[in-house]
Design a protein around this motif. Structure first.
Motif, PDB file in Angstrom:
ATOM      1  N   ASP A  55      -5.245   2.560  -1.265  1.00 44.54           N
ATOM      2  CA  ASP A  55      -6.066   1.467  -1.796  1.00 44.54           C
ATOM      3  C   ASP A  55      -6.148   1.468  -3.313  1.00 44.54           C
ATOM      4  O   ASP A  55      -6.919   0.692  -3.891  1.00 44.54           O
ATOM      5  CB  ASP A  55      -7.484   1.554  -1.215  1.00 44.54           C
ATOM      6  CG  ASP A  55      -7.513   1.282   0.272  1.00 44.54           C
ATOM      7  OD1 ASP A  55      -6.724   0.434   0.729  1.00 44.54           O
ATOM      8  OD2 ASP A  55      -8.306   1.932   0.975  1.00 44.54           O
ATOM      9  N   PHE A  56      -5.341   2.294  -3.967  1.00 45.24           N
ATOM     10  CA  PHE A  56      -5.426   2.412  -5.418  1.00 45.24           C
ATOM     11  C   PHE A  56      -5.178   1.054  -6.087  1.00 45.24           C
ATOM     12  O   PHE A  56      -4.184   0.375  -5.828  1.00 45.24           O
ATOM     13  CB  PHE A  56      -4.401   3.427  -5.935  1.00 45.24           C
ATOM     14  CG  PHE A  56      -4.324   3.512  -7.432  1.00 45.24           C
ATOM     15  CD1 PHE A  56      -5.371   4.059  -8.166  1.00 45.24           C
ATOM     16  CD2 PHE A  56      -3.218   3.017  -8.117  1.00 45.24           C
ATOM     17  CE1 PHE A  56      -5.312   4.129  -9.546  1.00 45.24           C
ATOM     18  CE2 PHE A  56      -3.153   3.071  -9.498  1.00 45.24           C
ATOM     19  CZ  PHE A  56      -4.199   3.630 -10.211  1.00 45.24           C
ATOM     20  N   LEU A  94      -6.922  -8.755  -9.813  1.00 49.84           N
ATOM     21  CA  LEU A  94      -5.646  -9.247  -9.292  1.00 49.84           C
ATOM     22  C   LEU A  94      -5.265  -8.594  -7.978  1.00 49.84           C
ATOM     23  O   LEU A  94      -4.222  -8.909  -7.401  1.00 49.84           O
ATOM     24  CB  LEU A  94      -4.533  -9.046 -10.324  1.00 49.84           C
ATOM     25  CG  LEU A  94      -4.645  -9.922 -11.582  1.00 49.84           C
ATOM     26  CD1 LEU A  94      -3.480  -9.642 -12.526  1.00 49.84           C
ATOM     27  CD2 LEU A  94      -4.677 -11.398 -11.213  1.00 49.84           C
ATOM     28  N   GLY A  95      -6.095  -7.670  -7.507  1.00 53.68           N
ATOM     29  CA  GLY A  95      -5.918  -7.115  -6.176  1.00 53.68           C
ATOM     30  C   GLY A  95      -4.828  -6.083  -6.024  1.00 53.68           C
ATOM     31  O   GLY A  95      -4.430  -5.742  -4.900  1.00 53.68           O
ATOM     32  N   ARG A  96      -4.342  -5.535  -7.128  1.00 54.35           N
ATOM     33  CA  ARG A  96      -3.264  -4.544  -7.060  1.00 54.35           C
ATOM     34  C   ARG A  96      -3.227  -3.753  -8.364  1.00 54.35           C
ATOM     35  O   ARG A  96      -3.770  -4.199  -9.378  1.00 54.35           O
ATOM     36  CB  ARG A  96      -1.913  -5.239  -6.861  1.00 54.35           C
ATOM     37  CG  ARG A  96      -1.505  -6.143  -8.034  1.00 54.35           C
ATOM     38  CD  ARG A  96      -0.096  -6.666  -7.891  1.00 54.35           C
ATOM     39  NE  ARG A  96       0.290  -7.542  -9.007  1.00 54.35           N
ATOM     40  CZ  ARG A  96       0.806  -7.109 -10.161  1.00 54.35           C
ATOM     41  NH1 ARG A  96       0.991  -5.813 -10.364  1.00 54.35           N
ATOM     42  NH2 ARG A  96       1.131  -7.970 -11.123  1.00 54.35           N
ATOM     43  N   SER A 101       0.841  -1.203   0.000  1.00 51.38           N
ATOM     44  CA  SER A 101       0.000   0.000   0.000  1.00 51.38           C
ATOM     45  C   SER A 101       0.873   1.249   0.000  1.00 51.38           C
ATOM     46  O   SER A 101       1.622   1.482   0.960  1.00 51.38           O
ATOM     47  CB  SER A 101      -0.905   0.013   1.233  1.00 51.38           C
ATOM     48  OG  SER A 101      -1.795  -1.078   1.216  1.00 51.38           O
ATOM     49  N   PRO A 102       0.803   2.048  -1.059  1.00 53.12           N
ATOM     50  CA  PRO A 102       1.589   3.287  -1.047  1.00 53.12           C
ATOM     51  C   PRO A 102       1.062   4.243   0.013  1.00 53.12           C
ATOM     52  O   PRO A 102      -0.134   4.234   0.331  1.00 53.12           O
ATOM     53  CB  PRO A 102       1.376   3.848  -2.452  1.00 53.12           C
ATOM     54  CG  PRO A 102       0.104   3.239  -2.926  1.00 53.12           C
ATOM     55  CD  PRO A 102       0.009   1.896  -2.283  1.00 53.12           C
ATOM     56  N   PRO A 103       1.921   5.060   0.601  1.00 54.63           N
ATOM     57  CA  PRO A 103       1.458   6.035   1.593  1.00 54.63           C
ATOM     58  C   PRO A 103       0.603   7.112   0.955  1.00 54.63           C
ATOM     59  O   PRO A 103       0.700   7.376  -0.248  1.00 54.63           O
ATOM     60  CB  PRO A 103       2.757   6.612   2.144  1.00 54.63           C
ATOM     61  CG  PRO A 103       3.743   6.447   1.040  1.00 54.63           C
ATOM     62  CD  PRO A 103       3.365   5.165   0.344  1.00 54.63           C
TER      63      PRO A 103
END
Length: 294
Positions: free
Chosen positions: A250-251, A257-259, A17-19
């Motif tokens: 959450d982007f 594929l969940g990402r 998860s990116p900040p």
């Protein structure tokens, strides 16, 4: 021996998860956390574009940067456009192109300027002596609260960046493109599944699909192919600069594929469509969406 064990696509390039982060458009790679993967350490070329001369708009970061690196490692000389604010990113891409043994040409300017956009085909011809591959990739998007809150100058910025520039470049390039040339437009999943907050961006992406389908029969008679790539969520500087407070961590996690994709995962589609391996592919929209139906 090369390990050919397949990788789980759900985790193969997942960076977690990116900040939470925000940038002013157009955004830069250095300010994007984590840095996107453009294939710097992973893409291996096989000479599929040897001798080609390519123009890539918005080639300084994100998908355009990954395509520029892949094209160079496949043997193509690459000219790329960038805005003044993106000069550092563009310089980094140039280093990668030259390390691959290809020629690089940086062209700084704003694609919303008709004179600048129209000058690009000739500038590539002057630099490389030919032009046979065009990737119309540069784009601008911003989250909108509603159609009633969008000033005309913002709407105009989206259309001039995403549509007008492509028309200008193609119009000027047509007399110079040889049989065997390839045009690739970066469209989007937004063309088929528009988000209300990106209505103006989605309009342009749908128009690009229409442009590809309309031009393919005409260009085919000259031996020129035109196609589009339709990405799903991709982690690029465009995302932190879109104006999505609270949504960055959450982007892309709602994709099958969940990402989100990394730009390096888009580059092979462009290499295929630019190469002779795709000699019977024209008028197509190539979805790279992580499983989301186009």
């Amino acid at each position: 021996m090369v390990d050919s064990t397949p990788h789980d696509p759900r985790t193969a390039r997942d960076t977690g998860s990116p900040p939470e982060q925000q940038q002013e458009a157009p955004g830069t790679t250095e300010a994007t956390v984590p840095h996107p993967d453009h294939g710097e350490k992973s893409y291996e070329g096989h000479g599929r574009l040897a001798g080609r001369a390519a123009l890539i708009t918005g080639g300084d970061s994100g998908i355009g940067r990954a395509v520029a690196i892949a094209f160079a490692r496949e043997g193509a000389d690459v000219a790329l456009t960038h805005l003044p604010e993106e000069a550092e990113d563009a310089s980094a891409v140039t280093d990668e192109i030259r390390k691959a043994g290809a020629r690089a040409e940086l062209i700084e300017g704003d694609l919303r300027d008709e004179q600048f956009a129209c000058s690009l085909p000739q500038r590539v011809l002057d630099a490389f002596g030919k032009l046979d591959t065009i990737v119309l990739n540069a784009a601008y998007q911003q989250e909108r609260d509603g159609i009633d809150s969008v000033p005309t100058e913002e709407f105009d910025r989206v259309l001039r960046t995403n549509l007008y520039s492509q028309f200008w470049i193609l119009r000027e390039a047509m007399p110079h493109l040889p049989a065997g040339a390839s045009v690739i437009i970066t469209s989007s999943i937004q063309a088929a599944h528009p988000s209300p907050g990106l209505f103006d961006y989605a309009m342009t992406k749908a128009a690009q699909v229409a442009l590809v389908k309309a031009l393919a029969p005409v260009l085919g008679k000259r031996g020129i192919r035109i196609n589009a790539v339709a990405p799903g969520p991709v982690w690029t500087p465009l995302i932190p600069s879109t104006g999505w407070p609270g949504h960055i961590p959450d982007f892309g996690k709602d994709s099958p594929l969940g990402r989100p994709a990394q730009p390096a995962e888009l580059a092979p589609a462009y290499v295929l469509l630019a190469s002779d391996e795709a000699s019977y592919i024209s008028g197509a929209v190539y979805p790279v969406t992580g499983g989301e139906p186009f």
